[in-house]
Design a protein around this motif. Structure first.
Motif, PDB file in Angstrom:
ATOM      1  N   ASP A   3      50.056  54.962 200.493  1.00 26.61           N
ATOM      2  CA  ASP A   3      48.840  54.215 200.201  1.00 26.61           C
ATOM      3  C   ASP A   3      49.077  53.359 198.968  1.00 26.61           C
ATOM      4  OD1 ASP A   3      47.605  55.492 202.303  1.00 26.61           O
ATOM      5  OD2 ASP A   3      46.675  57.024 201.046  1.00 26.61           O
ATOM      6  N   LEU A   4      48.575  52.141 198.971  1.00 27.07           N
ATOM      7  CA  LEU A   4      48.676  51.285 197.796  1.00 27.07           C
ATOM      8  C   LEU A   4      47.732  51.800 196.720  1.00 27.07           C
ATOM      9  CD1 LEU A   4      48.588  47.736 199.452  1.00 27.07           C
ATOM     10  CD2 LEU A   4      50.597  49.120 198.899  1.00 27.07           C
ATOM     11  N   PRO A   5      48.093  51.628 195.437  1.00 24.51           N
ATOM     12  CA  PRO A   5      47.134  51.932 194.372  1.00 24.51           C
ATOM     13  C   PRO A   5      45.834  51.170 194.612  1.00 24.51           C
ATOM     14  CG  PRO A   5      49.302  51.517 193.454  1.00 24.51           C
ATOM     15  CD  PRO A   5      49.386  51.155 194.918  1.00 24.51           C
ATOM     16  N   LEU A   6      44.725  51.727 194.144  1.00 23.32           N
ATOM     17  CA  LEU A   6      43.411  51.175 194.447  1.00 23.32           C
ATOM     18  C   LEU A   6      43.296  49.688 194.095  1.00 23.32           C
ATOM     19  CD1 LEU A   6      40.606  51.706 195.520  1.00 23.32           C
ATOM     20  CD2 LEU A   6      39.909  52.433 193.222  1.00 23.32           C
ATOM     21  N   ALA A   7      43.868  49.288 192.963  1.00 21.65           N
ATOM     22  CA  ALA A   7      43.774  47.880 192.561  1.00 21.65           C
ATOM     23  C   ALA A   7      44.434  46.970 193.597  1.00 21.65           C
ATOM     24  CB  ALA A   7      44.427  47.688 191.199  1.00 21.65           C
ATOM     25  N   TYR A   8      45.554  47.420 194.180  1.00 26.30           N
ATOM     26  CA  TYR A   8      46.246  46.618 195.185  1.00 26.30           C
ATOM     27  C   TYR A   8      45.527  46.672 196.529  1.00 26.30           C
ATOM     28  CZ  TYR A   8      49.985  46.381 191.755  1.00 26.30           C
ATOM     29  OH  TYR A   8      50.711  46.134 190.613  1.00 26.30           O
ATOM     30  N   GLN A   9      44.876  47.794 196.838  1.00 29.86           N
ATOM     31  CA  GLN A   9      44.046  47.849 198.046  1.00 29.86           C
ATOM     32  C   GLN A   9      42.926  46.827 197.959  1.00 29.86           C
ATOM     33  OE1 GLN A   9      42.747  51.727 199.449  1.00 29.86           O
ATOM     34  NE2 GLN A   9      44.515  52.734 198.538  1.00 29.86           N
ATOM     35  N   ASN A  10      42.313  46.737 196.774  1.00 27.93           N
ATOM     36  CA  ASN A  10      41.253  45.751 196.576  1.00 27.93           C
ATOM     37  C   ASN A  10      41.788  44.325 196.684  1.00 27.93           C
ATOM     38  OD1 ASN A  10      39.364  47.778 196.162  1.00 27.93           O
ATOM     39  ND2 ASN A  10      39.614  47.775 193.934  1.00 27.93           N
ATOM     40  N   LYS A  83      49.945  33.552 195.439  1.00 28.85           N
ATOM     41  CA  LYS A  83      50.348  34.405 194.318  1.00 28.85           C
ATOM     42  C   LYS A  83      49.959  35.862 194.572  1.00 28.85           C
ATOM     43  CE  LYS A  83      50.153  30.814 190.749  1.00 28.85           C
ATOM     44  NZ  LYS A  83      49.457  30.337 189.518  1.00 28.85           N
ATOM     45  N   ASP A  84      48.772  36.061 195.132  1.00 28.46           N
ATOM     46  CA  ASP A  84      48.325  37.424 195.445  1.00 28.46           C
ATOM     47  C   ASP A  84      49.273  38.090 196.433  1.00 28.46           C
ATOM     48  OD1 ASP A  84      46.162  37.123 193.780  1.00 28.46           O
ATOM     49  OD2 ASP A  84      44.716  36.714 195.388  1.00 28.46           O
ATOM     50  N   LEU A  85      49.705  37.333 197.448  1.00 27.80           N
ATOM     51  CA  LEU A  85      50.619  37.916 198.425  1.00 27.80           C
ATOM     52  C   LEU A  85      51.961  38.245 197.777  1.00 27.80           C
ATOM     53  CD1 LEU A  85      51.169  38.833 201.296  1.00 27.80           C
ATOM     54  CD2 LEU A  85      51.847  36.489 201.866  1.00 27.80           C
ATOM     55  N   SER A  86      52.411  37.409 196.853  1.00 25.30           N
ATOM     56  CA  SER A  86      53.661  37.712 196.137  1.00 25.30           C
ATOM     57  C   SER A  86      53.551  39.027 195.371  1.00 25.30           C
ATOM     58  CB  SER A  86      54.001  36.574 195.168  1.00 25.30           C
ATOM     59  OG  SER A  86      54.280  35.380 195.867  1.00 25.30           O
ATOM     60  N   ILE A  87      52.391  39.260 194.782  1.00 24.48           N
ATOM     61  CA  ILE A  87      52.154  40.527 194.075  1.00 24.48           C
ATOM     62  C   ILE A  87      52.188  41.689 195.059  1.00 24.48           C
ATOM     63  CG2 ILE A  87      50.434  41.860 192.787  1.00 24.48           C
ATOM     64  CD1 ILE A  87      49.506  39.165 191.570  1.00 24.48           C
ATOM     65  N   LEU A  88      51.538  41.503 196.222  1.00 29.14           N
ATOM     66  CA  LEU A  88      51.507  42.571 197.229  1.00 29.14           C
ATOM     67  C   LEU A  88      52.896  42.821 197.815  1.00 29.14           C
ATOM     68  CD1 LEU A  88      48.155  41.534 198.909  1.00 29.14           C
ATOM     69  CD2 LEU A  88      48.584  43.698 197.732  1.00 29.14           C
ATOM     70  N   ASN A  89      53.708  41.758 197.915  1.00 27.65           N
ATOM     71  CA  ASN A  89      55.098  41.927 198.371  1.00 27.65           C
ATOM     72  C   ASN A  89      55.847  42.919 197.493  1.00 27.65           C
ATOM     73  OD1 ASN A  89      55.616  38.424 199.290  1.00 27.65           O
ATOM     74  ND2 ASN A  89      54.785  40.094 200.477  1.00 27.65           N
ATOM     75  N   LYS A  90      55.575  42.875 196.194  1.00 28.18           N
ATOM     76  CA  LYS A  90      56.302  43.722 195.245  1.00 28.18           C
ATOM     77  C   LYS A  90      55.951  45.196 195.367  1.00 28.18           C
ATOM     78  CE  LYS A  90      56.837  39.940 191.920  1.00 28.18           C
ATOM     79  NZ  LYS A  90      56.456  39.404 190.591  1.00 28.18           N
ATOM     80  N   VAL A  91      54.804  45.496 196.003  1.00 28.90           N
ATOM     81  CA  VAL A  91      54.432  46.905 196.182  1.00 28.90           C
ATOM     82  C   VAL A  91      54.609  47.348 197.634  1.00 28.90           C
ATOM     83  CG1 VAL A  91      52.908  47.015 194.193  1.00 28.90           C
ATOM     84  CG2 VAL A  91      51.975  46.303 196.411  1.00 28.90           C
ATOM     85  N   GLY A  92      55.331  46.550 198.423  1.00 29.23           N
ATOM     86  CA  GLY A  92      55.723  47.010 199.751  1.00 29.23           C
ATOM     87  C   GLY A  92      55.016  46.404 200.937  1.00 29.23           C
ATOM     88  N   VAL A  93      54.088  45.471 200.715  1.00 25.70           N
ATOM     89  CA  VAL A  93      53.439  44.778 201.833  1.00 25.70           C
ATOM     90  C   VAL A  93      54.308  43.577 202.194  1.00 25.70           C
ATOM     91  CG1 VAL A  93      51.400  43.524 202.617  1.00 25.70           C
ATOM     92  CG2 VAL A  93      51.133  45.517 201.128  1.00 25.70           C
ATOM     93  N   LEU A  94      54.977  43.655 203.330  1.00 31.01           N
ATOM     94  CA  LEU A  94      55.950  42.628 203.689  1.00 31.01           C
ATOM     95  C   LEU A  94      55.292  41.412 204.323  1.00 31.01           C
ATOM     96  CD1 LEU A  94      58.804  44.821 205.196  1.00 31.01           C
ATOM     97  CD2 LEU A  94      58.471  44.090 202.832  1.00 31.01           C
ATOM     98  N   SER A  95      55.805  40.239 203.993  1.00 35.60           N
ATOM     99  CA  SER A  95      55.316  39.005 204.596  1.00 35.60           C
ATOM    100  C   SER A  95      55.914  38.830 205.990  1.00 35.60           C
ATOM    101  CB  SER A  95      55.701  37.793 203.738  1.00 35.60           C
ATOM    102  OG  SER A  95      55.012  37.793 202.516  1.00 35.60           O
TER     103      SER A  95
END
Length: 340
Positions: A3-10, A83-95
């Motif tokens: 699960d992503l940390p809550l801030a990244y889920q938001n 930019k938001d997607l780049s941040i999410l990429n770093k926590v494992g959400v692949l583009s």
């Protein structure tokens, strides 16, 4: 799967919401061009693999200036989402791979998803990490096709163009794959690199002639069993590509159960069956952890549809995923098992 940390889920939920909010907004590079004594404003908007020049209006009109400001704001919001997607990429959400992204971008630009298209298959699976706020196994993300379900045979593009023209915005090398009946409209399209787009639609009557015609797209669609059940109450989602592509996908819990069924219906390759089972297992585990009870509800709903085409393949798939028999004691399967 984590699960992503809550801030990244938001952040993921925000990315989806803002992608849909901006779904029809014009964005891109604004420029002026003279015609006679009149200066006109145009915007070069990115679509698929290229850019489209769209007329905005005479430069001196207040309405045109208001539209230009709106375009600039939409472009700024798109940059922020990238930019938001780049941040999410770093926590494992692949583009999504750029080629598939361009294909889906062209479809979205022409309004297919606004007008009743539902994305299914592996590209839909790629939307679930954002939707569920988690990571999913990356080994299942590679795909060389896009499956699109037309909920209605009356589906059409906003500007009325045909399916082949839409796809050529993504790659000019797309061509229709001829049907066995040479008079039938094509339901499949392939580009030079081998990427295939399949148009599908729910079965309406037994023995209907294949493919069914989508007059508004000058194309056909293969009707398949289970699709009406799969796409019922589909969810808004965003394909993780650039500033986001607004799409609709099956609810993840229903997608998981559908994959259990389809995995036992495939007659062609072990690879596709393995992918179906892997995706089903991953989603079952995530959904049960994050949305307890929904998998049980969908299993019971599928069970109510029938035994031979529904319950039986589900049981076979569970035996393939959990060969030690542990599926029979999992809490989320309890009611389904009791009703067998």
């Amino acid at each position: 799967m984590t699960d992503l940390p809550l801030a990244y889920q938001n952040l993921a939920a925000d990315y989806i919401q803002k992608t849909h909010d901006d779904g029809g907004a014009l964005r891109g590079s604004v420029y002026q061009q003279a015609k006679g004594n009149v200066e006109n404003i145009f915007v070069k908007m990115p679509v698929g693999a290229g850019r489209k020049s769209l007329y905005i209006g005479p430069a001196l009109q207040k309405e045109t200036q208001a539209k230009v400001e709106a375009i600039k704001h939409a472009s700024e919001r798109a940059r922020a989402r990238r930019k938001d997607l780049s941040i999410l990429n770093k926590v494992g959400v692949l583009s999504t791979h750029s080629y598939a992204g361009r294909v889906l971008d062209a479809m979205a630009y022409h309004g297919l998803f606004r007008n009743g298209a539902i994305l299914v298959g592996t590209l839909a699976y790629q939307c679930y990490p954002l939707l569920l706020g988690c990571t999913l196994p990356s080994t299942q993300l590679a795909t060389d096709d896009a499956d699109l379900v037309a909920a209605s045979l009356a589906i059409k593009a906003d500007d009325g163009i045909d399916m082949l023209s839409i796809l050529k915005d993504a790659d000019p090398s797309f061509e229709p794959i001829p049907e066995l009946d040479g008079r039938a409209k094509p339901s499949r399209f392939r580009s030079r690199i081998g990427f295939v787009v399949d148009l599908l639609t729910p079965t309406r009557t037994r023995g209907e002639k294949q493919p069914l015609e989508l007059q508004g797209l000058d194309a056909g669609a293969m009707s398949l069993q289970y699709l009406a059940w799969l796409i019922d109450l589909s969810s808004p989602a965003a394909l993780p590509y650039g500033s986001g592509i607004p799409v609709y996908v099956p609810r993840p819990e229903r997608y998981a159960v559908h994959k259990l069924i389809i995995s036992q219906k495939r007659a062609h390759t072990i690879t596709k069956t393995s992918k179906d089972l892997a995706q089903a297992k991953a989603l079952i585990e995530v959904v049960e952890r994050t949305r307890p009870g929904l998998i049980a509800d969908e299993l019971l709903d599928a069970q109510a549809q029938g035994k031979q085409g529904w319950s039986d393949p589900i049981v076979k798939a569970m035996k393939a995923i959990w060969p030690d028999g542990s599926w029979q004691t999992r809490p989320e399967f309890e009611e389904f098992v009791d009703a067998l």
